[in-house]
Write a protein that holds these residues in place. Sequence first.
Motif, PDB file in Angstrom:
ATOM      1  N   GLU A   1       0.905  -1.028  -0.177  1.00  0.00           N
ATOM      2  CA  GLU A   1      -0.106   0.055  -0.035  1.00  0.00           C
ATOM      3  C   GLU A   1       0.960   1.126   0.003  1.00  0.00           C
ATOM      4  O   GLU A   1       1.901   1.312   0.768  1.00  0.00           O
ATOM      5  CB  GLU A   1      -0.843  -0.182   1.450  1.00  0.00           C
ATOM      6  CG  GLU A   1      -2.356   0.608   1.006  1.00  0.00           C
ATOM      7  CD  GLU A   1      -2.471   1.779   1.943  1.00  0.00           C
ATOM      8  OE1 GLU A   1      -3.401   2.368   2.065  1.00  0.00           O
ATOM      9  OE2 GLU A   1      -1.452   2.075   2.664  1.00  0.00           O
ATOM     10  N   LEU A   2       0.486   2.134  -0.985  1.00  0.00           N
ATOM     11  CA  LEU A   2       1.437   3.140  -1.212  1.00  0.00           C
ATOM     12  C   LEU A   2       1.883   4.079   0.132  1.00  0.00           C
ATOM     13  O   LEU A   2       2.820   4.265   0.285  1.00  0.00           O
ATOM     14  CB  LEU A   2       1.023   3.967  -2.244  1.00  0.00           C
ATOM     15  CG  LEU A   2       1.758   4.679  -3.123  1.00  0.00           C
ATOM     16  CD1 LEU A   2       2.601   4.042  -4.102  1.00  0.00           C
ATOM     17  CD2 LEU A   2       0.909   5.482  -4.322  1.00  0.00           C
ATOM     18  N   SER A   3       0.757   4.533   0.657  1.00  0.00           N
ATOM     19  CA  SER A   3       1.012   5.334   1.909  1.00  0.00           C
ATOM     20  C   SER A   3       2.023   4.751   3.194  1.00  0.00           C
ATOM     21  O   SER A   3       2.570   5.374   3.727  1.00  0.00           O
ATOM     22  CB  SER A   3      -0.233   5.843   2.670  1.00  0.00           C
ATOM     23  OG  SER A   3      -0.952   4.859   3.102  1.00  0.00           O
ATOM     24  N   GLU A   4       1.851   3.320   3.047  1.00  0.00           N
ATOM     25  CA  GLU A   4       2.525   2.471   4.068  1.00  0.00           C
ATOM     26  C   GLU A   4       4.124   2.654   3.699  1.00  0.00           C
ATOM     27  O   GLU A   4       4.832   2.699   4.599  1.00  0.00           O
ATOM     28  CB  GLU A   4       2.095   1.193   4.135  1.00  0.00           C
ATOM     29  CG  GLU A   4       2.721   0.439   5.491  1.00  0.00           C
ATOM     30  CD  GLU A   4       2.081  -0.890   5.592  1.00  0.00           C
ATOM     31  OE1 GLU A   4       1.854  -1.281   6.719  1.00  0.00           O
ATOM     32  OE2 GLU A   4       2.084  -1.650   4.723  1.00  0.00           O
TER      33      GLU A   4
ATOM     34  N   LYS B   1       3.222   7.532 -10.866  1.00  0.00           N
ATOM     35  CA  LYS B   1       4.968   7.804 -10.756  1.00  0.00           C
ATOM     36  C   LYS B   1       5.499   6.446 -10.334  1.00  0.00           C
ATOM     37  O   LYS B   1       6.455   6.089 -11.083  1.00  0.00           O
ATOM     38  CB  LYS B   1       5.310   8.742  -9.710  1.00  0.00           C
ATOM     39  CG  LYS B   1       5.024  10.047  -9.891  1.00  0.00           C
ATOM     40  CD  LYS B   1       6.405  10.834 -10.639  1.00  0.00           C
ATOM     41  CE  LYS B   1       6.161  12.199 -11.073  1.00  0.00           C
ATOM     42  NZ  LYS B   1       7.007  12.675 -12.055  1.00  0.00           N
ATOM     43  N   ILE B   2       5.106   5.768  -9.485  1.00  0.00           N
ATOM     44  CA  ILE B   2       5.702   4.479  -9.010  1.00  0.00           C
ATOM     45  C   ILE B   2       5.332   3.531  -9.684  1.00  0.00           C
ATOM     46  O   ILE B   2       6.223   2.455 -10.135  1.00  0.00           O
ATOM     47  CB  ILE B   2       5.149   4.014  -7.433  1.00  0.00           C
ATOM     48  CG1 ILE B   2       6.322   2.873  -7.089  1.00  0.00           C
ATOM     49  CG2 ILE B   2       3.735   3.708  -7.138  1.00  0.00           C
ATOM     50  CD1 ILE B   2       6.119   2.675  -5.588  1.00  0.00           C
TER      51      ILE B   2
ATOM     52  N   ILE C   1      13.726   1.836  -5.660  1.00  0.00           N
ATOM     53  CA  ILE C   1      12.776   3.162  -6.155  1.00  0.00           C
ATOM     54  C   ILE C   1      12.423   4.166  -5.282  1.00  0.00           C
ATOM     55  O   ILE C   1      12.608   5.461  -5.558  1.00  0.00           O
ATOM     56  CB  ILE C   1      11.461   2.430  -6.894  1.00  0.00           C
ATOM     57  CG1 ILE C   1      12.036   1.509  -8.146  1.00  0.00           C
ATOM     58  CG2 ILE C   1      10.672   3.346  -7.280  1.00  0.00           C
ATOM     59  CD1 ILE C   1      10.821   0.616  -8.597  1.00  0.00           C
ATOM     60  N   MET C   2      11.942   3.441  -4.097  1.00  0.00           N
ATOM     61  CA  MET C   2      11.477   4.558  -3.058  1.00  0.00           C
ATOM     62  C   MET C   2      12.682   5.185  -2.518  1.00  0.00           C
ATOM     63  O   MET C   2      12.552   6.460  -2.106  1.00  0.00           O
ATOM     64  CB  MET C   2      11.082   3.695  -1.828  1.00  0.00           C
ATOM     65  CG  MET C   2       9.535   2.948  -2.104  1.00  0.00           C
ATOM     66  SD  MET C   2       8.269   4.091  -2.866  1.00  0.00           S
ATOM     67  CE  MET C   2       8.076   5.444  -1.234  1.00  0.00           C
TER      68      MET C   2
ATOM     69  N   PHE D   1      11.111   7.769 -13.345  1.00  0.00           N
ATOM     70  CA  PHE D   1       9.965   8.213 -12.935  1.00  0.00           C
ATOM     71  C   PHE D   1       9.214   8.652 -14.109  1.00  0.00           C
ATOM     72  O   PHE D   1       8.125   9.346 -14.148  1.00  0.00           O
ATOM     73  CB  PHE D   1       9.858   9.292 -11.611  1.00  0.00           C
ATOM     74  CG  PHE D   1      10.211   8.506 -10.339  1.00  0.00           C
ATOM     75  CD1 PHE D   1       9.457   7.433  -9.701  1.00  0.00           C
ATOM     76  CD2 PHE D   1      11.568   8.917 -10.060  1.00  0.00           C
ATOM     77  CE1 PHE D   1      10.146   7.041  -8.713  1.00  0.00           C
ATOM     78  CE2 PHE D   1      12.115   8.296  -8.968  1.00  0.00           C
ATOM     79  CZ  PHE D   1      11.413   7.446  -8.218  1.00  0.00           C
ATOM     80  N   ASP D   2       9.861   8.819 -15.471  1.00  0.00           N
ATOM     81  CA  ASP D   2       9.186   9.218 -16.570  1.00  0.00           C
ATOM     82  C   ASP D   2       7.831   8.486 -16.776  1.00  0.00           C
ATOM     83  O   ASP D   2       7.873   7.365 -16.612  1.00  0.00           O
ATOM     84  CB  ASP D   2      10.035   9.084 -17.627  1.00  0.00           C
ATOM     85  CG  ASP D   2      11.324  10.091 -17.566  1.00  0.00           C
ATOM     86  OD1 ASP D   2      11.107  10.993 -16.881  1.00  0.00           O
ATOM     87  OD2 ASP D   2      12.212   9.785 -18.531  1.00  0.00           O
TER      88      ASP D   2
END
Length: 536
Positions: free
Chosen positions: A358-361, A375-376, A409-410, A443-444
């Motif tokens: 989950e993205l926010s996590e 983006k991700i 990536i993060m 991130f293109d």
Amino acid sequence: MADASMKDLTLKSSTSGDANEESFEGITEVREGKAIIRCDKKLNIFYNATQEVNRDISIVGVHAHILREKKDDVTLVEAMAASGIRSIRYALEVKGLKKVIANDFSTDCITSINKNSKLNGTEDIVQPSLNDANVIMRSQKGFIIDLDPYGSPAAFIDSAVHGLEDGGLFVVTATDMAGLAGGNAGEACFARYGAMPLKIKSCHEMALRILIHTVQSSANRYGRVAIPLLSLKIDFYVRLFFKIIKSPERAKESCINTSLVYYCTGCKAFNFQPLGVRKSQKIYTFARGPPVSDKCSNCGSIHHVGGPIWTGPMHDKDFVSVMEKTLEDNYSYLNTFPRIEGIINLVAEEVDVPLFYELSELCSVLKVGTIPLPKIRSAILNLGYQVSLSHIAPNTIKTTCPNSIIWDIMRKWKLQNPSPQPLKEGAGFNIMQKESETPNISFDLHPDANPASKENNLMRYQNNPTRNWGPGVRNAFKGQQKSEDKRIANQGKKRHQRKEPGTSNKSEPESSPSPESKCFKKDDSTISGEEGQEKL
Ligand SMILES: C[S@@+](CC[C@H](N)C(=O)[O-])C[C@H]1O[C@@H](n2cnc3c(N)ncnc32)[C@H](O)[C@@H]1O
Ligand SMILES: [Zn+2]
């Protein structure tokens, strides 16, 4: 969903001189799909309006299975039929059904099934049956079994997979999400389903995979295989469709699709330990393990161990596409059509790998502002991996990309978007100390950064449409007014709110709720009470 209406006819009958309406005194009427159901409020009968989508999607799935298997004259057994609404709707709305056995162990329910079958003109197809669910499923040969219990189906699965004809369809609901999705301690889930859940963001997918594992091991004991056709988390429950085939040979294959889960408590990465591997076409052997070291290689934290879960496919994409066509060709009248269309499209897009992030996590581990989903997704796609949403929740990432590369990536995102708050010790700090091993992270915007279901503006995720949204009470036809009285009496009082495991207050619904859907649950305590009855 204007047609899913529940009318109290008492007032109308007592004020009307019309002879026909006189007979409606104390009766509640429900219209759903092509059926009308009337129930005497004195009888003890379950009905949950919020499960209209469960019944609608089951109708489409049953129809799709009959078409795909090129069958006609099919017998369907509904093991727990309550008011009879589902059986009557199958008889009215699905082509190819010769007989629908509407079973329940309550005489009140059988009275309702008899009366309503007559009212809808389905007596030739719907056969009421007063029996225990396990007995009817084992004694009555059927090509389709629909099992829709209160809470857990665990005690009935063996009979269902044993009773079905070869190639038949088993459709099952579980509403005991508190146990199945790791809300309580895991041992209750283990006692019921033979697997430990984990308290993770993808706990509802884990619930689906635990249930598939349970059904699979039951089927395998009888030399059968349960092929998952469609596995859904909807609202407060899971609903799964399996094709059951006889194949002692294929039953042995289950060991390679059954795995323990190692979940990192720091960076939320998961790794799988399969219980067996394929050596050659029909030969299996021991898997090597463990898949992780003592401490997580990304962040140095410890792991929790869950499972075993099913790590093979959760859906059969061919079945899903037949369902989509069946929906479009036959069911434009369903109130839940847009929602089912959205769910089916999300499922068709899902990458076939277990669990999701989950993205926010992910962002909160590095204390960085939320990375936009496109983006991700682009970064993952630009590296050549697959990515999709999960049908279970928005802002999720199902991907073939290894978790070490997700963290590369993060890390790059964090370096490009430094936050004023420095990271102190812990998982995020340890991740940022490491060098990236992935060159060329970009991130293109990738052409597939947005899924087709979003581009096509389909209804995808729905919030709870009403205040009292949940599994429902045993006598819904009686409870309607009391529920409203109690709600008014409780206004302004602070109530203990149970939070469903895996839910986040931050998650944004991407579609508007459906205001007409109703749930006739009395209050939160009734839910606990009902689940209490299911406790081991
Ligand atoms: C959740 S309701 C079914 C709802 C129904 N399928 C629908 O769509 O409206 C569960 C029903 O199972 C029945 N039931 C519970 N245990 C049973 C058993 N062991 N055998 C037969 N019926 C049972 C209850 O009487 C109840 O009517
Ligand atoms: Zn970690």
